[in-house]
Write a protein that holds these residues in place. Structure first.
Motif, PDB file in Angstrom:
ATOM      1  N   MET A  92       5.437  -9.663  -0.173  1.00  0.00           N
ATOM      2  CA  MET A  92       4.781  -8.343  -0.242  1.00  0.00           C
ATOM      3  C   MET A  92       4.655  -7.757   1.163  1.00  0.00           C
ATOM      4  N   LEU A  93       5.179  -6.562   1.318  1.00  0.00           N
ATOM      5  CA  LEU A  93       5.145  -5.927   2.642  1.00  0.00           C
ATOM      6  C   LEU A  93       3.912  -5.030   2.764  1.00  0.00           C
ATOM      7  N   LYS A  94       3.074  -5.417   3.741  1.00  0.00           N
ATOM      8  CA  LYS A  94       1.827  -4.681   3.960  1.00  0.00           C
ATOM      9  C   LYS A  94       1.875  -4.076   5.353  1.00  0.00           C
ATOM     10  N   ALA A  95       1.521  -2.815   5.474  1.00  0.00           N
ATOM     11  CA  ALA A  95       1.542  -2.171   6.798  1.00  0.00           C
ATOM     12  C   ALA A  95       0.216  -1.487   7.078  1.00  0.00           C
ATOM     13  N   ILE A  96      -0.039  -1.333   8.380  1.00  0.00           N
ATOM     14  CA  ILE A  96      -1.243  -0.614   8.822  1.00  0.00           C
ATOM     15  C   ILE A  96      -0.792   0.669   9.499  1.00  0.00           C
ATOM     16  N   TYR A  97      -1.399   1.770   9.127  1.00  0.00           N
ATOM     17  CA  TYR A  97      -1.185   3.027   9.858  1.00  0.00           C
ATOM     18  C   TYR A  97      -2.525   3.354  10.528  1.00  0.00           C
ATOM     19  N   PRO A  98      -2.636   3.054  11.836  1.00  0.00           N
ATOM     20  CA  PRO A  98      -3.932   3.227  12.500  1.00  0.00           C
ATOM     21  C   PRO A  98      -4.050   4.591  13.184  1.00  0.00           C
ATOM     22  N   GLY A  99      -5.272   5.042  13.347  1.00  0.00           N
ATOM     23  CA  GLY A  99      -5.481   6.291  14.079  1.00  0.00           C
ATOM     24  C   GLY A  99      -6.939   6.680  14.071  1.00  0.00           C
ATOM     25  N   SER A 100      -7.207   7.804  14.708  1.00  0.00           N
ATOM     26  CA  SER A 100      -8.584   8.311  14.729  1.00  0.00           C
ATOM     27  C   SER A 100      -8.830   9.208  13.515  1.00  0.00           C
ATOM     28  N   PHE A 101      -7.833   9.985  13.141  1.00  0.00           N
ATOM     29  CA  PHE A 101      -7.923  10.877  11.980  1.00  0.00           C
ATOM     30  C   PHE A 101      -9.194  11.727  12.032  1.00  0.00           C
ATOM     31  N   ASP A 102      -9.367  12.433  13.138  1.00  0.00           N
ATOM     32  CA  ASP A 102     -10.617  13.185  13.375  1.00  0.00           C
ATOM     33  C   ASP A 102     -10.351  14.689  13.446  1.00  0.00           C
ATOM     34  N   PRO A 103     -10.000  15.370  12.366  1.00  0.00           N
ATOM     35  CA  PRO A 103      -9.812  14.878  11.006  1.00  0.00           C
ATOM     36  C   PRO A 103      -8.328  14.698  10.692  1.00  0.00           C
ATOM     37  N   VAL A 104      -8.079  14.170   9.473  1.00  0.00           N
ATOM     38  CA  VAL A 104      -6.695  14.008   9.016  1.00  0.00           C
ATOM     39  C   VAL A 104      -6.043  15.388   8.854  1.00  0.00           C
ATOM     40  N   THR A 105      -4.763  15.483   9.258  1.00  0.00           N
ATOM     41  CA  THR A 105      -4.013  16.746   9.166  1.00  0.00           C
ATOM     42  C   THR A 105      -2.802  16.546   8.240  1.00  0.00           C
ATOM     43  N   TYR A 106      -2.092  17.633   7.958  1.00  0.00           N
ATOM     44  CA  TYR A 106      -0.865  17.511   7.169  1.00  0.00           C
ATOM     45  C   TYR A 106       0.171  16.633   7.894  1.00  0.00           C
ATOM     46  N   ILE A 143       3.130  11.374   7.296  1.00  0.00           N
ATOM     47  CA  ILE A 143       3.448   9.981   7.665  1.00  0.00           C
ATOM     48  C   ILE A 143       2.907   9.014   6.600  1.00  0.00           C
ATOM     49  N   ILE A 144       1.709   9.282   6.101  1.00  0.00           N
ATOM     50  CA  ILE A 144       1.116   8.399   5.076  1.00  0.00           C
ATOM     51  C   ILE A 144       1.998   8.385   3.819  1.00  0.00           C
ATOM     52  N   ARG A 145       2.378   9.573   3.345  1.00  0.00           N
ATOM     53  CA  ARG A 145       3.199   9.658   2.135  1.00  0.00           C
ATOM     54  C   ARG A 145       4.536   8.953   2.317  1.00  0.00           C
ATOM     55  N   ARG A 146       5.201   9.260   3.436  1.00  0.00           N
ATOM     56  CA  ARG A 146       6.538   8.691   3.635  1.00  0.00           C
ATOM     57  C   ARG A 146       6.475   7.181   3.824  1.00  0.00           C
ATOM     58  N   SER A 147       5.499   6.706   4.607  1.00  0.00           N
ATOM     59  CA  SER A 147       5.479   5.255   4.849  1.00  0.00           C
ATOM     60  C   SER A 147       4.989   4.499   3.619  1.00  0.00           C
ATOM     61  N   SER A 148       4.169   5.133   2.777  1.00  0.00           N
ATOM     62  CA  SER A 148       3.694   4.434   1.573  1.00  0.00           C
ATOM     63  C   SER A 148       4.847   4.134   0.615  1.00  0.00           C
ATOM     64  N   LYS A 149       5.942   4.895   0.764  1.00  0.00           N
ATOM     65  CA  LYS A 149       7.112   4.636  -0.097  1.00  0.00           C
ATOM     66  C   LYS A 149       7.948   3.461   0.423  1.00  0.00           C
ATOM     67  N   LEU A 150       7.721   3.089   1.677  1.00  0.00           N
ATOM     68  CA  LEU A 150       8.548   2.034   2.282  1.00  0.00           C
ATOM     69  C   LEU A 150       7.933   0.644   2.153  1.00  0.00           C
ATOM     70  N   VAL A 151       6.639   0.598   1.823  1.00  0.00           N
ATOM     71  CA  VAL A 151       5.942  -0.695   1.800  1.00  0.00           C
ATOM     72  C   VAL A 151       5.234  -0.891   0.462  1.00  0.00           C
ATOM     73  N   ASP A 152       4.784  -2.138   0.223  1.00  0.00           N
ATOM     74  CA  ASP A 152       4.052  -2.379  -1.024  1.00  0.00           C
ATOM     75  C   ASP A 152       2.622  -1.869  -0.914  1.00  0.00           C
ATOM     76  N   GLU A 153       2.007  -2.112   0.260  1.00  0.00           N
ATOM     77  CA  GLU A 153       0.644  -1.611   0.456  1.00  0.00           C
ATOM     78  C   GLU A 153       0.511  -1.016   1.847  1.00  0.00           C
ATOM     79  N   LEU A 154      -0.070   0.173   1.908  1.00  0.00           N
ATOM     80  CA  LEU A 154      -0.317   0.809   3.204  1.00  0.00           C
ATOM     81  C   LEU A 154      -1.828   0.886   3.426  1.00  0.00           C
ATOM     82  N   ILE A 155      -2.247   0.301   4.541  1.00  0.00           N
ATOM     83  CA  ILE A 155      -3.663   0.370   4.908  1.00  0.00           C
ATOM     84  C   ILE A 155      -3.806   1.390   6.027  1.00  0.00           C
ATOM     85  N   VAL A 156      -4.538   2.443   5.765  1.00  0.00           N
ATOM     86  CA  VAL A 156      -4.805   3.429   6.817  1.00  0.00           C
ATOM     87  C   VAL A 156      -6.044   2.929   7.557  1.00  0.00           C
ATOM     88  N   GLY A 157      -5.852   2.515   8.811  1.00  0.00           N
ATOM     89  CA  GLY A 157      -6.944   1.957   9.616  1.00  0.00           C
ATOM     90  C   GLY A 157      -7.617   3.079  10.399  1.00  0.00           C
TER      91      GLY A 157
END
Ligand code: ADP
Length: 165
Positions: free
Chosen positions: A1-15, A20-34
């Motif tokens: 199972m491929l798990k990835a972390i997408y880290p950032g401040s997201f202050d606030p989240v933008t398009y 990046i979240i949408r595209r990378s979520s298609k490449l892995v089994d689970e995406l954790i936004v840190g």
């Protein structure tokens, strides 16, 4: 199972982040936004608020989980059992910092790799800082952030008041 972390401040989240979240979520089994809890950065939104907003705007993505963290990214990745870090690259200005970060993280934890996704061309200029500036001057945010984020931004800016009075 491929798990990835997408880290950032997201202050606030933008398009840009969401792309990046949408595209990378298609490449892995689970995406954790840190969501980085770093008070030194003096964020506009608390980490709890940033997590809540991210949960709202990613609720249609089944394999995406939002998790706050502080401290070293590689330690967080190890704790989550993720061997992959995803970062977005906008312009050449991002490159030097990102290169340094990924090489440092690789030294600290050779089992963790960093993968870069280049930004969608329509978001290459977009940053959370610009979005906050537009919000502070009452500009139209609809091209930059989802409606839910614009509402939270306006609420926050109205509470803080003009010039932080
Ligand atoms: P940080 O403070 O760690 O840079 P940000 O929330 O600003 O956190 O960014 C998180 C990640 O999202 C970084 O990899 C950044 O390059 C990327 N990113 C930010 N804005 C955009 C955008 N408009 N398009 C693509 N990636 C972006």
């Amino acid at each position: 199972m491929l798990k990835a972390i997408y880290p950032g401040s997201f202050d606030p989240v933008t398009y840009g982040h969401l792309d990046i979240i949408r595209r990378s979520s298609k490449l892995v089994d689970e995406l954790i936004v840190g969501v980085l809890c770093n008070k030194a950065k003096m964020p506009l939104f608390s980490v709890e608020e940033r997590v809540r907003i991210l949960e709202e705007v990613t609720k249609d993505l089944d394999n995406v989980r939002i998790v706050p963290f502080h401290g070293l990214l590689v330690e967080f990745a190890a704790k989550m059992g993720a061997g992959l870090i995803i970062r977005g690259l906008r312009a050449i200005t991002d490159f030097e910092y990102e290169l340094q970060m990924s090489q440092t993280n690789h030294k600290l934890e050779p089992n963790v790799e960093t993968m870069f996704l280049t930004t969608g061309i329509e978001y290459s200029y977009l940053s959370s800082t610009t979005v906050k500036e537009i919000a502070a001057f009452g500009g139209d945010l609809s091209q930059f952030v989802p409606e839910a984020v614009a509402v939270e931004l306006m609420k926050k800016i109205n509470t803080k008041g003009e010039c932080n009075k």
